[in-house]
Design an enzyme around this catalytic site. Structure first.
Site, short mmCIF file in Angstrom:
data_model
loop_
_atom_site.label_atom_id
_atom_site.label_comp_id
_atom_site.label_asym_id
_atom_site.label_seq_id
_atom_site.Cartn_x
_atom_site.Cartn_y
_atom_site.Cartn_z
N LYS A 81 0.82 -1.24 0.00
CA LYS A 81 0.00 0.00 0.00
C LYS A 81 0.84 1.27 0.00
O LYS A 81 0.32 2.35 -0.27
CB LYS A 81 -1.01 -0.01 1.15
CG LYS A 81 -0.47 -0.18 2.55
CD LYS A 81 -1.22 -1.28 3.27
CE LYS A 81 -0.30 -2.44 3.39
NZ LYS A 81 -0.68 -3.62 4.01
N GLU A 88 -5.24 -3.90 -6.26
CA GLU A 88 -6.42 -4.42 -5.56
C GLU A 88 -6.06 -5.07 -4.22
O GLU A 88 -6.83 -5.00 -3.27
CB GLU A 88 -7.15 -5.43 -6.47
CG GLU A 88 -8.52 -5.80 -5.97
CD GLU A 88 -9.43 -4.58 -5.76
OE1 GLU A 88 -9.86 -4.00 -6.74
OE2 GLU A 88 -9.70 -4.23 -4.59
N VAL A 109 -5.91 -3.33 -0.05
CA VAL A 109 -6.95 -3.16 0.97
C VAL A 109 -7.92 -4.32 0.87
O VAL A 109 -8.41 -4.64 -0.21
CB VAL A 109 -7.71 -1.82 0.78
CG1 VAL A 109 -8.80 -1.67 1.85
CG2 VAL A 109 -6.76 -0.63 0.84
N GLY A 128 1.89 -15.62 9.03
CA GLY A 128 2.38 -14.80 7.91
C GLY A 128 1.43 -13.66 7.56
O GLY A 128 1.51 -13.09 6.47
N ASP A 169 -0.47 0.45 9.50
CA ASP A 169 -1.01 -0.26 8.33
C ASP A 169 -2.40 0.30 7.98
O ASP A 169 -2.68 0.60 6.82
CB ASP A 169 -1.09 -1.76 8.64
CG ASP A 169 -1.80 -2.53 7.53
OD1 ASP A 169 -1.17 -2.79 6.49
OD2 ASP A 169 -3.00 -2.84 7.69
N LYS A 226 -3.64 2.36 4.67
CA LYS A 226 -4.80 1.96 3.86
C LYS A 226 -5.81 3.09 3.73
O LYS A 226 -6.34 3.33 2.64
CB LYS A 226 -5.46 0.72 4.49
CG LYS A 226 -4.66 -0.54 4.25
CD LYS A 226 -5.22 -1.71 5.00
CE LYS A 226 -4.43 -2.98 4.66
NZ LYS A 226 -4.63 -4.04 5.63
N GLY A 277 -6.81 -13.58 4.04
CA GLY A 277 -5.57 -14.32 4.25
C GLY A 277 -4.69 -14.25 3.02
O GLY A 277 -4.97 -13.50 2.08
N1 LIG Z 1 0.88 -10.90 4.24
C1 LIG Z 1 -0.36 -10.51 3.94
O1 LIG Z 1 -1.35 -11.17 4.25
C2 LIG Z 1 -0.57 -9.23 3.16
C3 LIG Z 1 -1.87 -8.85 2.82
C4 LIG Z 1 -2.07 -7.70 2.02
C5 LIG Z 1 -0.98 -6.95 1.63
N2 LIG Z 1 0.29 -7.33 2.02
C6 LIG Z 1 1.42 -6.52 1.58
O2 LIG Z 1 2.15 -7.28 0.63
C7 LIG Z 1 3.56 -6.97 0.73
C8 LIG Z 1 4.33 -8.28 0.93
O3 LIG Z 1 3.91 -8.90 2.12
P1 LIG Z 1 4.61 -10.27 2.56
O4 LIG Z 1 3.82 -10.77 3.71
O5 LIG Z 1 4.82 -11.12 1.39
O6 LIG Z 1 6.03 -9.71 3.06
P2 LIG Z 1 7.36 -10.57 3.36
O7 LIG Z 1 7.02 -11.99 3.59
O8 LIG Z 1 8.10 -9.80 4.40
O9 LIG Z 1 8.18 -10.51 1.98
C9 LIG Z 1 8.77 -9.35 1.49
C10 LIG Z 1 9.66 -9.72 0.33
O10 LIG Z 1 10.24 -8.52 -0.20
C11 LIG Z 1 11.64 -8.70 -0.34
N3 LIG Z 1 12.33 -7.42 -0.32
C12 LIG Z 1 12.60 -6.60 0.72
N4 LIG Z 1 13.24 -5.50 0.30
C13 LIG Z 1 13.38 -5.64 -1.04
C14 LIG Z 1 13.98 -4.85 -2.06
N5 LIG Z 1 14.57 -3.68 -1.80
N6 LIG Z 1 13.96 -5.31 -3.34
C15 LIG Z 1 13.38 -6.51 -3.63
N7 LIG Z 1 12.78 -7.29 -2.72
C16 LIG Z 1 12.80 -6.86 -1.44
C17 LIG Z 1 12.01 -9.62 0.78
O11 LIG Z 1 13.26 -10.22 0.53
P3 LIG Z 1 14.24 -10.68 1.75
O12 LIG Z 1 13.44 -11.65 2.55
O13 LIG Z 1 15.40 -11.28 1.06
O14 LIG Z 1 14.57 -9.42 2.50
C18 LIG Z 1 10.85 -10.62 0.71
O15 LIG Z 1 11.08 -11.53 -0.34
C19 LIG Z 1 3.70 -5.98 1.88
O16 LIG Z 1 3.77 -4.67 1.36
C20 LIG Z 1 2.42 -6.17 2.69
O17 LIG Z 1 2.02 -4.99 3.33
C21 LIG Z 1 0.51 -8.45 2.75
#
Ligand SMILES: NC(=O)c1ccc[n+]([C@@H]2O[C@H](COP(=O)([O-])OP(=O)(O)OC[C@H]3O[C@@H](n4cnc5c(N)ncnc54)[C@H](OP(=O)(O)O)[C@@H]3O)[C@@H](O)[C@H]2O)c1
Length: 352
Positions: A135, A159, A162, A216, A230, A234, A331
């Site tokens: 976001k 999409e 949020v 996660g 967060d 949003k 999720g």
């Molecule tokens: N989890 C959910 O349910 C959810 C729901 C809606 C939205 N989101 C959003 O979706 C995004 C991802 O969430 P997530 O849960 O997948 O996060 P995550 O598990 O922490 O994964 C983040 C990824 O980004 C990589 N990364 C960090 N800095 C980077 C950079 N400079 N260049 C390239 N890659 C980089 C990390 O690599 P390393 O591990 O090597 O550092 C990791 O692979 C976030 O913005 C979150 O707010 C998440």
């Protein structure tokens, strides 16, 4: 009859929980994508912060990349990278592959929205379409990035930022032409809603938070959830897209749930009330005002009835009155689906 075949080349920037679920979901829905939409796809590159990057214009070995990262290993046959190299990685990938779709899922940075904004700007300038679940770029740089996408005839879709997979932005864009939204109000953070629900069942904030981290769902930095950042990001994003706002999360009056005790929750329960973290924004004097705060709500409020990871958003409109959109199941799969649905939207647009 299935439409003619269209090949999509996808670059994953970020390969964490969301991106890995998305990569698996693409495989699980391959037959539907091919049969109903005529889509075939290749993941041509993956970039991480600290676990390397890998690229091949003919497609990378996604199964090996998934196994490696799920075992805590760097990407196989990937080039070692330090965080911060992703901008160059995207620039080169765009130069090598025309018409990429860049899927940006790096963590939310609530100070500035970076480096995700630079990732998306670089992708759009390189001629790619962009999908993100982060976001930050919408909360900090919506106008600039949307104008850049429009100017280049490209898509910038978000999409998943949020309410996971529930269509909010696409619903308004596609089905509510000429309706003016005057205010938005909702419960938009699953982690804090789960914590408040579990506190009603007697658990402590810390225990309930740990459950969300293990699933996660909580942000990598959990203070982003419990201190309301967060939700602030949003509501800033919703304000910018729906209310013509120019807010960042720092313009949102913000109070998280860290000050809420089990006693507070019990006292509310005794009065048939529930505490929920509410995010709201409204047009005001030519601008937009927005806030995030715990509110004590009667059980007749649709927001009070949300339990665990459920979210809801109420759009106050000029022609249709209030529209409530509720997400009963949220999720990782739902967020990954949001990325997939944006991908299909881009493919349909390319066909047109
Ligand atoms: N989890 C959910 O349910 C959810 C729901 C809606 C939205 N989101 C959003 O979706 C995004 C991802 O969430 P997530 O849960 O997948 O996060 P995550 O598990 O922490 O994964 C983040 C990824 O980004 C990589 N990364 C960090 N800095 C980077 C950079 N400079 N260049 C390239 N890659 C980089 C990390 O690599 P390393 O591990 O090597 O550092 C990791 O692979 C976030 O913005 C979150 O707010 C998440």
């Amino acid at each position: 009859m299935a439409p003619a075949s269209l090949e999509l080349r996808i670059l994953l920037v970020g390969f964490g929980n969301v991106a890995r679920r998305f990569a698996r979901l693409l495989g699980e829905r391959e037959a539907e994508l091919r049969g109903r939409e005529g889509l075939v796809y290749q993941i041509v590159g993956i970039s991480t912060g600290h676990h390397g990057y890998t690229f091949s214009a003919w497609g990378v070995d996604v199964a090996s990349a998934l196994s490696a990262r799920e075992a805590g290993q760097p990407l196989p046959s990937g080039t070692k990278s330090a965080a911060g190299n992703s901008v160059e990685f995207i620039r080169r990938a765009c130069a090598e592959c025309r018409d990429l779709i860049v899927v940006e899922t790096t963590p939310l940075d609530v100070r500035s929205g970076q480096p995700a904004i630079d990732h998306i700007r670089t992708a759009l300038e390189g001629g790619a379409d962009v999908v993100t679940a982060n976001k930050g770029p919408v909360a900090f740089a919506y106008r600039e990035l949307q104008a850049l996408a429009d100017g280049r005839g490209r898509s910038f879709l978000f999409e998943g930022t949020v309410m996971d997979g529930i269509p909010i932005f696409n619903l308004v864009r596609e089905t509510l032409p000429a309706v003016r939204i005057n205010a938005v109000r909702g419960v938009v953070n699953s982690t804090t809603n789960h914590i408040l629900t579990e506190m009603e069942r007697g658990k402590t904030l810390d225990v309930a938070l740990r459950e969300m981290q293990q699933a996660g769902i909580a942000e990598a930095d959990s203070s982003l959830d419990v201190e309301g950042w967060d939700a602030a990001a949003k509501i800033a994003a919703l304000s910018n897209v729906f209310l013509d706002g120019q807010l960042t999360p720092h313009d949102v009056e913000r109070q998280g749930i860290t000050g809420i005790t089990n006693d507070d929750v019990e006292r509310a329960k005794d009065k048939d009330q529930r505490i929920r973290l509410v995010a709201e924004a409204e047009r005001h004097g030519g601008g937009v005002v927005a806030r995030v705060q715990p509110q004590t709500l009667g059980l007749d409020s649709p927001l009070a009835r949300l339990v665990s990871m459920q979210n809801a958003l109420i759009l106050s409109t000029d022609l249709l009155g209030d529209i409530a959109i509720t997400q009963l199941d949220g999720g990782l799969t739902q967020t990954a689906y949001a990325l997939l649905s944006d991908l299909v939207r881009i493919a349909r647009r390319r066909r047109r």
